[in-house]
Write an enzyme that holds these catalytic residues in place. Structure first.
Site, PDB file in Angstrom:
ATOM      1  N   LYS A 126      14.480   0.973  -8.662  1.00 22.36           N
ATOM      2  CA  LYS A 126      13.647   1.624 -10.104  1.00 22.36           C
ATOM      3  C   LYS A 126      14.434   2.435 -11.059  1.00 22.36           C
ATOM      4  CE  LYS A 126       9.186   1.813 -10.684  1.00 22.36           C
ATOM      5  NZ  LYS A 126       8.005   0.973 -10.204  1.00 22.36           N
ATOM      6  N   ASP A 166       7.177  -0.144 -16.303  1.00 18.82           N
ATOM      7  CA  ASP A 166       6.319   0.428 -15.341  1.00 18.82           C
ATOM      8  C   ASP A 166       5.608   1.463 -16.567  1.00 18.82           C
ATOM      9  OD1 ASP A 166       6.051   1.419 -12.327  1.00 18.82           O
ATOM     10  OD2 ASP A 166       5.859   3.334 -13.483  1.00 18.82           O
TER      11      ASP A 166
HETATM   12  O1  2IT Z   1       5.680  -0.583  -9.493  1.00 21.55           O
HETATM   13  C1  2IT Z   1       5.827  -1.914  -9.685  1.00 21.55           C
HETATM   14  O2  2IT Z   1       5.956  -2.686  -8.750  1.00 21.55           O
HETATM   15  C2  2IT Z   1       6.133  -2.102 -10.832  1.00 21.55           C
HETATM   16  N1  2IT Z   1       6.410  -1.314 -12.052  1.00 21.55           N
HETATM   17  C3  2IT Z   1       6.748  -3.662 -11.328  1.00 21.55           C
HETATM   18  C4  2IT Z   1       8.102  -3.752 -10.979  1.00 21.55           C
HETATM   19  C5  2IT Z   1       8.522  -5.570 -11.242  1.00 21.55           C
HETATM   20  O3  2IT Z   1       9.720  -5.662 -11.214  1.00 21.55           O
HETATM   21  O4  2IT Z   1       7.677  -5.961 -11.881  1.00 21.55           O
END
Ligand code: 2IT
Length: 450
Positions: A126, A166
């Site tokens: 993340k 996100d």
């Molecule tokens: O919290 C999540 O799963 C996302 N923001 C999506 C992450 C993604 O790689 O699509």
């Protein structure tokens, strides 16, 4: 409590005193997997839990950008590559004023087990920045994204780490980020980000996937209870991308969202947010101003309650927190428990504080489903986007949607099975944690110590 778990939690409290969200996510998770740990004494010898809660690496970088007046601003950028045991790091980027190391780490930690639950080969990561997109011009957003990617590009790659969106990062930002990546690398590598536009490798259904997936999962929960979506009334907090997908899919399956909320208050629309006109209006409203949902009430002549949240109302069948972390604290949980509403389906990442979650799970009349299972369809479809990119083709809407549906059915089933295996009954929270954990733990044990 198992002493290995207890010692690990104590150590985490001690080490990460300044990272409350991260500690919260770790504690909730470790308490859930206790029965598995008891069966595996080899984990302690291999220091598995400390390895599991320590990110493989965490990049922090300076992001400097100029505003439209030519003034320079400095923000902090982050990318946490939490766990790559089962695949390339995968997870979104969040641009929001309150982003800090604790928030990025809790999200990356949760992402690791969520990604594992999808059944697809993706590790957990993340990132993001404390850049505040509110009120910024298009050109400022572009310059910020370009600067952010100039710092990040050397650490990511289609087989290394694949960021996505996100909060504060949608298709527009992904476009600028991808453009800058391509400019710097001189390589198309379209699998390096997901959530792309359709013209350059994006997947159909990705924008709707998290919300659609949440409703598919909910449908499985209802089936388990010999119940159906037909006629169900849903209260959703938020009206962002995810909440919107829930409204749309719920309407398609003859249920209706009748509450939604924003930072300014909440809307009650007893007829349901079900028509195309209403759904399109929400998109427009959000584009113009993501801080106010009141215009919906004015436009469709329904109630707007200023400055309040709707938790505790009794005229819904299902609650779905789909806004921010820690939206539902202990006092709110008491209201929810008292309302008699049976289904509490988390959607946003960690929307419930640990004490609130414990309270809700202890209510005999309630079924609680955890976000890391419920919202996994978003990243799941991101992984499908990666597959399409590496195959150099794109699947139809129906193909992606049916894979998403199957994935959600499977996540519900695997969570249910994992809980049953440890004698926990229909416990979707523990089940998701256990099922997500086992695959990551197996991979880490087989790959040796590091
Ligand atoms: O919290 C999540 O799963 C996302 N923001 C999506 C992450 C993604 O790689 O699509």
């Amino acid at each position: 409590m198992d002493s290995y778990i207890k010692n690990t939690i104590d150590l985490i409290y001690d080490t990460y005193r300044t990272q409350p969200e991260f500690v919260q996510a770790v504690e909730e998770f470790l308490l859930s997997i206790e029965p598995v740990i008891r069966n595996h004494p080899e984990y302690e010898k291999n220091d598995l839990l400390m390895r599991l809660v320590t990110p493989e690496r965490l990049f922090k970088f300076r992001v400097v950008w100029t505003d439209d007046e030519g003034k320079a601003h400095t923000n902090m950028g982050y990318r946490c590559q939490f766990n790559g045991a089962i695949g390339p790091y995968k997870g979104g980027l969040r641009f929001q004023k309150n982003v800090n190391e604790s928030i990025i780490k809790f999200l990356a930690f949760e992402q690791t087990f969520k990604n594992s639950l999808t059944g697809l080969p993706i590790g957990g990561g993340k990132g993001g920045s404390d850049f505040d997109p509110a009120g910024k011009s298009e050109a400022e957003i572009m310059r910020f994204c370009q600067s952010f990617m100039s710092a990040l590009y050397r650490y990511i790659g289609a087989d290394v780490d694949v960021p996505a969106g996100d909060m504060g990062v949608s298709q527009r930002e992904i476009g600028y980020l991808f453009g800058q990546y391509r400019r710097l690398k001189g390589n198309f590598e379209n699998g390096v980000l997901t959530g792309k536009g359709l013209s350059y490798g994006g997947s159909l259904i990705r924008p709707e996937a998290t919300g659609y997936g949440a409703v598919y999962y909910l449908d499985e929960v209802l089936k388990h209870e010999n119940d159906t979506l037909e006629g169900k009334r849903i209260g959703v907090s938020g009206y962002g991308n995810v909440a919107w997908g829930i409204m749309k899919k719920a309407a398609e399956l003859n249920a209706k969202v009748i509450y939604m909320s924003g930072p300014d208050g909440y809307i009650r629309d007893p007829e349901g947010i079900i028509t195309e006109e209403k759904l399109n209006y929400i998109l427009e409203m959000r584009m113009k101003d993501p801080m106010h949902c009141r215009p919906y009430a004015d436009r469709f002549k329904c109630e707007f309650i200023e400055g309040k949240k709707f938790w505790g109302v009794e005229d819904v069948d299902i609650y779905m927190p789909a806004a921010v972390q820690n939206d539902v604290g202990f006092d709110t949980a008491k209201l929810i428990a008292k309302s008699g509403v049976k289904y509490y389906i988390e959607v946003a990442n960690m929307p419930t504080t640990n004490d609130a979650l414990t309270l809700l799970r202890s209510c005999d009349h309630m079924i609680v489903a955890p976000s890391k299972a419920v919202n996994a369809g978003g990243v799941g479809v991101s992984a499908l986007e990666m597959s399409q990119n590496s195959e150099r083709l794109s699947w139809t809407k129906e193909e992606v949607d049916s894979q998403l549906h199957r994935m959600m059915v499977n996540i519900h089933k695997e969570s249910m099975k994992a809980a049953e295996e440890y004698g926990l009954g229909y416990d979707l929270v523990s089940g998701a944690n256990i099922a997500g954990f086992k695959k990551v733990a197996d991979a880490m044990m087989e790959q040796g110590l590091f």
